[in-house]
Motif scaffolding. Structure first.
Motif, PDB file in Angstrom:
ATOM      1  N   LEU A  97       9.333   6.013   2.709  1.00 27.08           N
ATOM      2  CA  LEU A  97       9.640   5.053   3.893  1.00 27.08           C
ATOM      3  C   LEU A  97       8.795   3.770   3.794  1.00 27.08           C
ATOM      4  CD1 LEU A  97       9.117   8.269   6.367  1.00 27.08           C
ATOM      5  CD2 LEU A  97      11.316   7.245   5.481  1.00 27.08           C
ATOM      6  N   GLN A  98       9.425   2.648   4.259  1.00 29.18           N
ATOM      7  CA  GLN A  98       8.887   1.501   4.041  1.00 29.18           C
ATOM      8  C   GLN A  98       8.568   1.000   5.509  1.00 29.18           C
ATOM      9  OE1 GLN A  98      11.502  -1.500   2.452  1.00 29.18           O
ATOM     10  NE2 GLN A  98       9.819  -2.946   2.331  1.00 29.18           N
ATOM     11  N   LEU A  99       7.521   0.345   5.644  1.00 30.54           N
ATOM     12  CA  LEU A  99       6.800  -0.343   6.911  1.00 30.54           C
ATOM     13  C   LEU A  99       6.664  -1.575   6.558  1.00 30.54           C
ATOM     14  CD1 LEU A  99       6.150   3.103   7.340  1.00 30.54           C
ATOM     15  CD2 LEU A  99       4.711   2.343   9.012  1.00 30.54           C
ATOM     16  N   PRO A 100       7.525  -2.526   6.667  1.00 30.74           N
ATOM     17  CA  PRO A 100       7.388  -3.900   6.237  1.00 30.74           C
ATOM     18  C   PRO A 100       6.274  -4.503   7.159  1.00 30.74           C
ATOM     19  CG  PRO A 100       9.648  -3.550   6.770  1.00 30.74           C
ATOM     20  CD  PRO A 100       8.930  -2.251   7.163  1.00 30.74           C
ATOM     21  N   GLY A 101       5.343  -5.452   6.372  1.00 33.22           N
ATOM     22  CA  GLY A 101       4.205  -5.948   7.174  1.00 33.22           C
ATOM     23  C   GLY A 101       2.967  -4.907   7.699  1.00 33.22           C
ATOM     24  N   GLY A 151      12.657  15.822  12.897  1.00 31.31           N
ATOM     25  CA  GLY A 151      11.817  14.694  12.478  1.00 31.31           C
ATOM     26  C   GLY A 151      10.599  14.779  13.068  1.00 31.31           C
ATOM     27  N   ALA A 152       9.616  13.826  12.923  1.00 32.58           N
ATOM     28  CA  ALA A 152       8.294  14.412  13.276  1.00 32.58           C
ATOM     29  C   ALA A 152       7.513  12.946  13.368  1.00 32.58           C
ATOM     30  CB  ALA A 152       7.430  15.056  12.333  1.00 32.58           C
ATOM     31  N   HIS A 153       6.346  13.087  14.440  1.00 32.74           N
ATOM     32  CA  HIS A 153       5.751  11.843  14.474  1.00 32.74           C
ATOM     33  C   HIS A 153       4.338  11.962  13.930  1.00 32.74           C
ATOM     34  CE1 HIS A 153       4.192   8.320  16.468  1.00 32.74           C
ATOM     35  NE2 HIS A 153       2.842   8.911  16.817  1.00 32.74           N
ATOM     36  N   ARG A 154       3.841  10.849  13.327  1.00 38.03           N
ATOM     37  CA  ARG A 154       2.536  11.078  12.730  1.00 38.03           C
ATOM     38  C   ARG A 154       1.831   9.908  12.817  1.00 38.03           C
ATOM     39  NH1 ARG A 154       3.825  15.734  12.179  1.00 38.03           N
ATOM     40  NH2 ARG A 154       3.701  17.000  10.297  1.00 38.03           N
ATOM     41  N   ASP A 155       0.380  10.067  12.981  1.00 32.90           N
ATOM     42  CA  ASP A 155      -0.476   8.745  13.000  1.00 32.90           C
ATOM     43  C   ASP A 155      -1.310   8.973  11.872  1.00 32.90           C
ATOM     44  OD1 ASP A 155      -0.013   7.827  15.392  1.00 32.90           O
ATOM     45  OD2 ASP A 155      -1.266   9.386  16.668  1.00 32.90           O
ATOM     46  N   ILE A 156      -1.099   7.874  10.683  1.00 32.77           N
ATOM     47  CA  ILE A 156      -1.446   8.031   9.483  1.00 32.77           C
ATOM     48  C   ILE A 156      -2.796   6.952   9.368  1.00 32.77           C
ATOM     49  CG2 ILE A 156      -0.898   7.449   7.157  1.00 32.77           C
ATOM     50  CD1 ILE A 156       2.003   7.889   7.948  1.00 32.77           C
ATOM     51  N   LEU A 185       3.722   6.618  12.972  1.00 28.74           N
ATOM     52  CA  LEU A 185       5.117   6.405  12.060  1.00 28.74           C
ATOM     53  C   LEU A 185       5.966   7.520  12.712  1.00 28.74           C
ATOM     54  CD1 LEU A 185       6.757   5.809   9.417  1.00 28.74           C
ATOM     55  CD2 LEU A 185       5.470   7.721   8.462  1.00 28.74           C
ATOM     56  N   ASP A 186       7.088   7.372  12.908  1.00 27.63           N
ATOM     57  CA  ASP A 186       8.039   8.211  13.142  1.00 27.63           C
ATOM     58  C   ASP A 186       9.019   8.410  12.074  1.00 27.63           C
ATOM     59  OD1 ASP A 186       7.679   8.370  16.108  1.00 27.63           O
ATOM     60  OD2 ASP A 186       8.414   6.502  16.541  1.00 27.63           O
ATOM     61  N   ILE A 187       8.790   9.759  11.598  1.00 29.97           N
ATOM     62  CA  ILE A 187       9.544  10.275  10.304  1.00 29.97           C
ATOM     63  C   ILE A 187      10.843  10.977  10.861  1.00 29.97           C
ATOM     64  CG2 ILE A 187       9.424  11.852   8.526  1.00 29.97           C
ATOM     65  CD1 ILE A 187       6.381  11.634   8.783  1.00 29.97           C
ATOM     66  N   PRO A 188      11.939  10.291  10.358  1.00 28.41           N
ATOM     67  CA  PRO A 188      13.335  10.861  10.669  1.00 28.41           C
ATOM     68  C   PRO A 188      13.626  12.255  10.090  1.00 28.41           C
ATOM     69  CG  PRO A 188      13.434   9.182   8.835  1.00 28.41           C
ATOM     70  CD  PRO A 188      12.135   9.131   9.193  1.00 28.41           C
ATOM     71  N   ALA A 189      14.562  12.800  10.802  1.00 29.06           N
ATOM     72  CA  ALA A 189      14.951  14.234  10.400  1.00 29.06           C
ATOM     73  C   ALA A 189      15.769  13.747   8.960  1.00 29.06           C
ATOM     74  CB  ALA A 189      15.909  14.693  11.373  1.00 29.06           C
ATOM     75  N   GLY A 190      15.608  15.092   8.128  1.00 25.55           N
ATOM     76  CA  GLY A 190      16.354  14.945   6.840  1.00 25.55           C
ATOM     77  C   GLY A 190      15.644  14.401   5.745  1.00 25.55           C
ATOM     78  N   VAL A 191      14.486  14.156   5.948  1.00 29.78           N
ATOM     79  CA  VAL A 191      13.666  13.455   4.663  1.00 29.78           C
ATOM     80  C   VAL A 191      13.444  14.880   3.761  1.00 29.78           C
ATOM     81  CG1 VAL A 191      12.615  11.845   6.032  1.00 29.78           C
ATOM     82  CG2 VAL A 191      11.318  13.899   5.688  1.00 29.78           C
ATOM     83  N   GLU A 192      13.023  14.220   2.425  1.00 30.90           N
ATOM     84  CA  GLU A 192      12.645  15.297   1.581  1.00 30.90           C
ATOM     85  C   GLU A 192      11.701  14.947   0.563  1.00 30.90           C
ATOM     86  OE1 GLU A 192      16.315  16.096  -0.946  1.00 30.90           O
ATOM     87  OE2 GLU A 192      16.627  13.961  -0.802  1.00 30.90           O
ATOM     88  N   ALA A 212       0.759  -1.140  -0.031  1.00 34.35           N
ATOM     89  CA  ALA A 212      -0.162   0.028  -0.010  1.00 34.35           C
ATOM     90  C   ALA A 212       1.074   1.249  -0.041  1.00 34.35           C
ATOM     91  CB  ALA A 212      -0.874  -0.114   1.299  1.00 34.35           C
ATOM     92  N   LEU A 213       0.426   2.426  -0.475  1.00 36.39           N
ATOM     93  CA  LEU A 213       1.124   3.615  -0.656  1.00 36.39           C
ATOM     94  C   LEU A 213       0.238   4.592  -0.133  1.00 36.39           C
ATOM     95  CD1 LEU A 213       3.637   5.337  -1.550  1.00 36.39           C
ATOM     96  CD2 LEU A 213       2.208   5.451  -3.816  1.00 36.39           C
ATOM     97  N   VAL A 214       0.729   5.458   0.830  1.00 32.89           N
ATOM     98  CA  VAL A 214       0.069   6.710   1.129  1.00 32.89           C
ATOM     99  C   VAL A 214       0.974   7.932   1.381  1.00 32.89           C
ATOM    100  CG1 VAL A 214      -1.453   5.336   2.699  1.00 32.89           C
ATOM    101  CG2 VAL A 214       0.498   6.306   3.578  1.00 32.89           C
ATOM    102  N   ARG A 215       0.490   9.266   1.292  1.00 28.35           N
ATOM    103  CA  ARG A 215       1.296  10.169   1.254  1.00 28.35           C
ATOM    104  C   ARG A 215       1.206  11.139   2.261  1.00 28.35           C
ATOM    105  NH1 ARG A 215      -0.210   9.095  -3.755  1.00 28.35           N
ATOM    106  NH2 ARG A 215       1.663   8.958  -5.568  1.00 28.35           N
ATOM    107  N   VAL A 216       2.265  11.569   3.060  1.00 29.86           N
ATOM    108  CA  VAL A 216       2.091  12.395   4.207  1.00 29.86           C
ATOM    109  C   VAL A 216       2.853  13.993   3.845  1.00 29.86           C
ATOM    110  CG1 VAL A 216       4.230  11.566   5.068  1.00 29.86           C
ATOM    111  CG2 VAL A 216       2.511  12.731   6.570  1.00 29.86           C
ATOM    112  N   ASN A 217       2.084  15.038   4.461  1.00 33.13           N
ATOM    113  CA  ASN A 217       2.777  16.163   4.267  1.00 33.13           C
ATOM    114  C   ASN A 217       3.198  16.902   5.279  1.00 33.13           C
ATOM    115  OD1 ASN A 217       1.536  16.529   1.562  1.00 33.13           O
ATOM    116  ND2 ASN A 217      -0.372  16.835   2.426  1.00 33.13           N
TER     117      ASN A 217
END
Length: 369
Positions: A222-226, A123-128, A210-217, A109-114
């Motif tokens: 980001l992959q979440l296995p399973g 970095g940031a934390h998001r509940d998707i 989801l914990d989004i690491p610093a430095g993303v662009e 599955a693929l989702v997008r986060v702003n």
């Protein structure tokens, strides 16, 4: 005909773990939900078929012994199995056919986060919210109503395949095909679960932390296995991919791990020098403006940029200076400037290398730092 080992990019003596890792890597790149191109879809089919053959020890052994793309032995008249059946009454095909499992791996599955640029610094934390297939809680993936279970197919006897007799130049040829009654499973479900219609899974909205690491662009996945869709009949989950989009910031822009901004400085402050406080993305920053500052000069504040994706040393905050010249002067101010000009004896204006405005000059200065 493509060689299955070449398709997966492994050697012919690769272990099952190496084959599985190679398949997973390619499947993540080529899955239609991740890569919608037609070429990717065709390659995905080849990769999946190659894995189906090589992941099964029996079919891989037949393939290594000169089998065709399905893992069987090549040759005319339908392959070795059909020739065996032609001369020996069809016993070989019946013994080699096996039913396929109802359990299948779920799709990715693929989702997008702003994100805001400020989220990228540390970095940031998001509940998707994700809308995917989940395990049916009514039948727990069995696909059957409570108190019932699949029954052996009375057409194929549980083999998942049936034999067909076809006339040919050699006489009657017996071929083996998937059973149309049970669809090759070897069993049928007379009383399917009403909640999932016999699929073992239902659509549902769920929350993924989801914990989004610093430095993303922007564009990074980001992959979440399973964490993707559960498979049919309670099969293993696919993976979840989160694609990041970073919104533009009204003040700051990004250059690698550095942050860039422009500071407007009055002509008098540029001449005399001063100190000021500016707002960074993570708090205030004290900044010293030295005497004689020029438009296009760059002031660097170390360690106030972005934390890199892999590392801990933050980049810098680089501030390009724009000296603002007053456009309206009263008579007293104009006289002061005229007196200053007479005493300063500044050189006459002269031509210099052409610059496409302040931002071109700042860009060149940024690159030289």
């Amino acid at each position: 005909m493509a060689d299955h080992y070449e398709v997966l990019g492994v050697s012919r003596d690769a272990t099952q773990d190496e084959i599985k890792k190679a398949y997973r890597k390619l499947a993540r790149q080529l899955h239609p939900d991740v890569n919608p191109g037609e070429d990717a879809a065709e390659r995905f089919k080849l990769v999946t078929h190659a894995y189906d053959v090589l992941s099964d020890e029996d079919s891989r052994r037949r393939y290594d012994m000169g089998g065709d793309e399905n893992g069987g032995f090549g040759g005319g008249f339908g392959g070795f199995g059909d020739i065996f059946e032609t001369f020996f009454g069809g016993a070989g095909g019946a013994r080699s056919a096996r039913p396929r499992s109802r359990r299948e791996r779920g799709q990715d599955a693929l989702v997008r986060v702003n994100l805001d640029l400020g989220d990228v610094v540390f970095g940031a934390h998001r509940d998707i919210e994700v809308d995917t297939a989940v395990l049916c809680e009514t039948c727990n993936g069995s696909c059957c109503q409570e108190g019932t279970s699949p029954v052996t197919c009375d057409v194929c006897g549980g083999s998942g395949h049936v034999q067909r007799q076809v006339r040919s130049l050699l006489g009657n040829v017996v071929t083996t095909q998937p059973c149309g009654t049970c669809e090759g499973y070897g069993t049928t479900i007379p009383y399917p679960c009403g909640a999932c219609a016999g699929q073992g899974r239902v659509r549902s909205r769920r929350t993924v932390s989801l914990d989004i690491p610093a430095g993303v662009e922007t564009g990074l996945r980001l992959q979440l296995p399973g964490s993707g869709e559960v498979g049919r009949a309670g099969g293993p989950n696919g993976d979840l991919y989160v694609e990041v989009t970073v919104a533009p910031h009204p003040v700051f822009s990004r250059d690698g791990d550095d942050l860039l901004a422009t500071l407007e400085v009055s002509m008098t402050d540029a001449i005399l020098g001063t100190t000021t406080t500016i707002e960074g993305l993570d708090g205030t920053v004290d900044l010293e403006i030295r005497q004689g500052l020029q438009s296009g000069d760059v002031l660097t504040i170390g360690g106030r940029g972005i934390t890199p994706l892999r590392g801990s040393q933050r980049g810098d905050l680089r501030v390009g200076v724009q000296v603002v010249t007053p456009t309206k002067l009263d008579s007293a101010q104009r006289k002061l400037i005229q007196d200053f000009a007479k005493k300063n004896k500044a050189p006459a204006p002269k031509l210099a290398q052409f610059q496409q405005g302040l931002f071109s000059k700042l860009r060149d200065r940024f690159r030289s730092h």
